[in-house]
Design a protein around this motif. Structure first.
Motif, PDB file in Angstrom:
ATOM      1  N   UNK A   1       0.826  -1.208   0.000  1.00  0.00           N
ATOM      2  CA  UNK A   1       0.000   0.000   0.000  1.00  0.00           C
ATOM      3  C   UNK A   1       0.862   1.260   0.000  1.00  0.00           C
ATOM      4  N   UNK A   2       1.940   1.240   0.763  1.00  0.00           N
ATOM      5  CA  UNK A   2       2.782   2.436   0.854  1.00  0.00           C
ATOM      6  C   UNK A   2       3.600   2.626  -0.420  1.00  0.00           C
ATOM      7  N   UNK A   3       4.051   1.520  -1.028  1.00  0.00           N
ATOM      8  CA  UNK A   3       4.784   1.639  -2.292  1.00  0.00           C
ATOM      9  C   UNK A   3       3.895   2.259  -3.360  1.00  0.00           C
ATOM     10  N   UNK A   4       2.626   1.859  -3.346  1.00  0.00           N
ATOM     11  CA  UNK A   4       1.692   2.394  -4.328  1.00  0.00           C
ATOM     12  C   UNK A   4       1.439   3.881  -4.074  1.00  0.00           C
ATOM     13  N   UNK A   5       1.312   4.247  -2.811  1.00  0.00           N
ATOM     14  CA  UNK A   5       0.978   5.631  -2.476  1.00  0.00           C
ATOM     15  C   UNK A   5       2.190   6.550  -2.572  1.00  0.00           C
ATOM     16  N   UNK A   6       3.350   6.047  -2.203  1.00  0.00           N
ATOM     17  CA  UNK A   6       4.569   6.873  -2.161  1.00  0.00           C
ATOM     18  C   UNK A   6       5.713   6.122  -2.835  1.00  0.00           C
ATOM     19  N   UNK A   7       5.699   6.077  -4.162  1.00  0.00           N
ATOM     20  CA  UNK A   7       6.720   5.281  -4.865  1.00  0.00           C
ATOM     21  C   UNK A   7       8.129   5.706  -4.439  1.00  0.00           C
ATOM     22  N   UNK A   8       8.941   4.712  -4.143  1.00  0.00           N
ATOM     23  CA  UNK A   8      10.330   4.988  -3.789  1.00  0.00           C
ATOM     24  C   UNK A   8      10.559   5.301  -2.330  1.00  0.00           C
ATOM     25  N   UNK A   9       9.479   5.550  -1.569  1.00  0.00           N
ATOM     26  CA  UNK A   9       9.663   5.834  -0.140  1.00  0.00           C
ATOM     27  C   UNK A   9      10.290   4.623   0.543  1.00  0.00           C
ATOM     28  N   UNK A  10      11.061   4.898   1.592  1.00  0.00           N
ATOM     29  CA  UNK A  10      11.800   3.813   2.233  1.00  0.00           C
ATOM     30  C   UNK A  10      11.192   3.447   3.583  1.00  0.00           C
ATOM     31  N   UNK A  11      10.999   2.143   3.776  1.00  0.00           N
ATOM     32  CA  UNK A  11      10.458   1.644   5.040  1.00  0.00           C
ATOM     33  C   UNK A  11      11.608   1.253   5.962  1.00  0.00           C
ATOM     34  N   UNK A  12      11.632   1.880   7.124  1.00  0.00           N
ATOM     35  CA  UNK A  12      12.638   1.527   8.117  1.00  0.00           C
ATOM     36  C   UNK A  12      11.900   0.852   9.265  1.00  0.00           C
ATOM     37  N   UNK A  13      12.073  -0.463   9.342  1.00  0.00           N
ATOM     38  CA  UNK A  13      11.241  -1.271  10.248  1.00  0.00           C
ATOM     39  C   UNK A  13      12.110  -1.921  11.317  1.00  0.00           C
ATOM     40  N   UNK A  14      11.711  -1.720  12.557  1.00  0.00           N
ATOM     41  CA  UNK A  14      12.380  -2.395  13.670  1.00  0.00           C
ATOM     42  C   UNK A  14      11.404  -2.388  14.840  1.00  0.00           C
ATOM     43  N   UNK A  15      11.739  -3.099  15.876  1.00  0.00           N
ATOM     44  CA  UNK A  15      10.876  -3.044  17.054  1.00  0.00           C
ATOM     45  C   UNK A  15      10.840  -4.335  17.830  1.00  0.00           C
ATOM     46  N   UNK A  16       9.942  -4.325  18.813  1.00  0.00           N
ATOM     47  CA  UNK A  16       9.875  -5.402  19.794  1.00  0.00           C
ATOM     48  C   UNK A  16       8.934  -6.497  19.288  1.00  0.00           C
ATOM     49  N   UNK A  17       9.399  -7.292  18.319  1.00  0.00           N
ATOM     50  CA  UNK A  17       8.516  -8.304  17.744  1.00  0.00           C
ATOM     51  C   UNK A  17       7.983  -9.252  18.811  1.00  0.00           C
ATOM     52  N   UNK A  18       8.796  -9.506  19.822  1.00  0.00           N
ATOM     53  CA  UNK A  18       8.390 -10.432  20.881  1.00  0.00           C
ATOM     54  C   UNK A  18       7.056 -10.085  21.499  1.00  0.00           C
ATOM     55  N   UNK A  19       6.709  -8.809  21.562  1.00  0.00           N
ATOM     56  CA  UNK A  19       5.380  -8.458  22.052  1.00  0.00           C
ATOM     57  C   UNK A  19       4.539  -7.761  20.979  1.00  0.00           C
ATOM     58  N   UNK A  20       4.868  -8.017  19.723  1.00  0.00           N
ATOM     59  CA  UNK A  20       4.015  -7.560  18.623  1.00  0.00           C
ATOM     60  C   UNK A  20       4.108  -6.080  18.312  1.00  0.00           C
ATOM     61  N   UNK A  21       5.114  -5.412  18.853  1.00  0.00           N
ATOM     62  CA  UNK A  21       5.250  -3.953  18.737  1.00  0.00           C
ATOM     63  C   UNK A  21       6.312  -3.594  17.702  1.00  0.00           C
ATOM     64  N   UNK A  22       5.903  -2.876  16.668  1.00  0.00           N
ATOM     65  CA  UNK A  22       6.850  -2.429  15.646  1.00  0.00           C
ATOM     66  C   UNK A  22       6.962  -0.911  15.636  1.00  0.00           C
ATOM     67  N   UNK A  23       8.179  -0.422  15.453  1.00  0.00           N
ATOM     68  CA  UNK A  23       8.370   0.978  15.104  1.00  0.00           C
ATOM     69  C   UNK A  23       8.534   0.987  13.586  1.00  0.00           C
TER      70      UNK A  23
END
Lengths: 471, 471
Positions: free
Chosen positions: B368-390
């Protein structure tokens, strides 16, 4: 069966089906008395909705007809919280037909269950999926998870896993206005506003009616060690608890204190139970679980107990060498209440204290009760690991046990005053219901009672949800 | 400094001493802007009471003068919850002078602290007494425990120990009417009525002002293993988490998901940090603690990871062999936010989902984000152990980063819609404050907003506690 009349029953039948509106005495009687037979009430009817939508419809009918609603699960409560009063104005709303396990999410380690599912079935569904649901109580075969939630039930694994309150992630609740709040979130983290779910947990059906819940699941224990340690005095029990916590950390799941008298009463009625470390004044029943790959748990526990014996914190210890031996040790603990009941009635207390305050409390209370009731017998046991004692008083040998119960209020006040002075609670795990409603007013600060009343007024302004309970 | 005037300042000075009523711009300015510089406000004064009794007196004065109160701890919040609005009508009530550790109860494993104690000092006081207080955040040197409680702070050990909410046993709170509720109980079990404390935790000062708390302490970890595992995709991360939970149980304390891009941005700005398992699309930073006597933790972790690699759940793994190596692995995680900030502004999200829903969410949101903002970069990290993403979105290379921020609301809605569809939360650990107040209304069901409003009305009928925040 006087109040309400035909119109109400017709409307309730329209909501849940005529077969699920019980009015015949033989049908309704089991719902009108608590299982210990201490509280008896009357009701317009017992209604048995089959879904949250039907619960909501029942609440709307009752609201329009101004009929109080007493929600009931397995009817195994200890404080009469699910028994209607004697006016006969109320409807008993039984949740037992809401009995579906809605789903298990293995990657999220959660289970979604309806309120009427018996606790043992929740445990079994978890086990079938390879998980552990740690809530465990004597009544687990018949109590329902909705009742556990509504009373914030405790049990024998609170030391490690917390009360029911700490096992819930989300709730579905029918509110006093008949709307359904779908708070069935399966999230470990959610900071979008007030924590509403914890208001309904432990509220005994006075703020809303819990119809379903999302619960946490844990890895299955792969190794388990059960031990019975003999100790000199309550100070020794506190020291042993501290040593075990330090040495075993989260592996320590249960730590039950048992007095010699409690143990001997149990063994009197169950003579085939073992007596592995005879002749000591106090005992601690210890359970250690490990869900990891470690197979060295036995050695580890032996090591910590060796340290305890060497440093004279424990006098002796018996470690179960088989599942059967472990079960027999637990039977020593689990049969105390029932054995005591066979000896005659007891003045009971379900108290908690900071663990550090327990030795001093036990000294002070024994002194005060001996002075007030010479010869009366203290039968003490409970979940020392979380500061919770079942502190019971039996008639002196030879005195009429039933007449001794006339002292209940006086004994309660002696015990509860000493508990309150030390920052303790007069109801650690059983709740308030109707049994301790007056006692609550005696011990809660006015500001806290005001807060509770403000919450009650906010969520149930017409006061139809389980009136006369808790507040 | 327009509103209120001399009379109010005189009364506040009488309450807390003139030296603790700040009105000079140079004195008050630091309290009127959040640390990220996103929110700016004005105030009648900044008052710095030194005790709960003084807080209560300030509240009474403000109530009589109809002055809103914005409670503030270390001013490290992420959502502007502690910054006053621009009207200048409010008083900022700084809790930092309530900075005493009131006591530690070693046998009960509890610590009692005042609201203004910095988190790092709570940790230190616990450590000095031989215990572990597990709450840990980037801002722990300056955030206060009162702020942690008021925002229900999360952090990196929630997987094992829960949020701040789960670490608190009792609270002292100054209520909207100026009374002090002493709920400083140090009990693991207390079923005497509604769980009032959890209402104030996470309420961001809108229901009462927390002045002190009793917190749980845990055994100190004696062994610690830190590892960085390379994985093929988010499904692999979920599978690895499940394997580690099963194999290590409570020893698993942290499980952080990091995308290759997040890691490379971090390493770009911190080139001396290690790159022990280069060239993979996803990583999991894993921390395993043991507070027991086991010294075999390393072997145990190696064994579980060997299984993960053999079964192709993990592609490769690096296990830290020293404290320094462990710290360097954590630095890879902890420097992501700051490195990202150096790259330019980001559209940020603090979301949580059922762990099982994360792979599908990541696929859908990337699409969805690639379609809306072509080329925008996703920086994904977070506390997967409790389902929390930044879950952060950066401008496409070459595009003006600042102008890209104009897309924030649109991007927020895309992400939050996908989160909401999957039963997730739009604020996992940062709270609502003023930043997400409108977003809250978009995603909360009306019945839940009504419940929150009813609680607010019940506890703060005049609406003077932190108006414009949360609700």
């Amino acid at each position: 069966m006087v109040h309400g009349g035909a119109n109400v029953r017709t409307r309730l039948s329209a909501a849940v089906g005529a077969a699920n509106v019980l009015t015949e005495p033989s049908d309704v009687d089991p719902f009108l008395t608590d299982w210990r037979g201490r509280f008896h009430g009357r009701a317009v009817a017992v209604v048995r909705p089959g879904s949250a939508a039907e619960v909501a419809e029942v609440v709307r009918v009752c609201r329009e007809e101004q009929i109080p609603i007493v929600a009931q699960g397995g009817n195994t409560g200890m404080c009469g919280g699910a028994t209607p009063d004697e006016t006969g104005h109320a409807v008993v709303l039984s949740l037992t037909r809401l009995n579906r396990v809605r789903g298990i999410d293995t990657d999220n380690a959660t289970i979604t269950v309806e309120a009427g599912v018996p606790l043992a079935q929740v445990q079994q569904a978890a086990a079938d999926a390879g998980f552990h649901f740690p809530l465990s109580l004597a009544s687990e075969g018949s109590c329902t998870i909705g009742g556990n939630l509504s009373t914030n039930a405790g049990g024998t694994a609170v030391l490690r896993f917390g009360n029911t309150r700490e096992l819930v992630l989300g709730l579905e609740v029918v509110l006093a206005d008949g709307r359904i709040w779908n708070g069935l979130r399966a999230l470990r983290k959610d900071n979008t506003g007030y924590d509403l779910k914890q208001l309904f947990v432990g509220a005994e059906g006075t703020l809303g009616i819990i119809t379903a819940a999302v619960l946490k699941l844990f890895p299955k224990p792969l190794a388990r060690v059960t031990a019975l340690a003999a100790i000199a005095d309550p100070e020794g029990a506190v020291a042993l608890l501290r040593l075990l916590k330090r040495g075993l950390s989260d592996r320590l799941v249960g730590f039950e204190l048992i007095s010699a008298l409690a143990l001997s009463i149990c063994r009197k009625h169950h003579p085939d139970l073992p007596d592995p470390v005879p002749g000591h004044p106090w005992y601690a029943l210890v359970q250690v679980d490990d869900s990891g790959t470690s197979t060295a748990l036995n050695e580890q526990v032996e090591e910590v107990f060796a340290e305890a014996v060497e440093s004279s914190i424990a006098r002796d210890v018996a470690i179960a060498q088989s599942h059967e031996q472990a079960q027999a040790l637990w039977a020593l603990r689990e049969n105390i209440s029932e054995s005591q009941r066979r000896e005659g009635p007891n003045i009971k207390h379900d108290i908690s204290l900071p663990v550090s305050a327990i030795p001093d409390f036990l000294r002070a209370s024994e002194q005060a009760l001996s002075a007030a009731f010479p010869g009366a017998q203290l039968v003490i046991f409970g979940h020392l690991g979380d500061g919770n004692l079942h502190y019971n008083l039996a008639a002196p040998p030879g005195e009429d046990a039933q007449r001794f119960m006339d002292n209940a209020t006086r004994a309660n006040h002696i015990v509860h005053d000493l508990v309150a002075e030390r920052g303790g609670s007069i109801s650690a795990e059983h709740g308030i219901g109707q049994l301790k409603r007056e006692e609550l007013k005696r011990y809660k600060a006015p500001v806290e009672l005001d807060l509770m009343r403000a919450i009650k007024q906010a969520l149930d302004p017409t006061g139809l949800l389980n009136p006369g309970k808790v507040l």
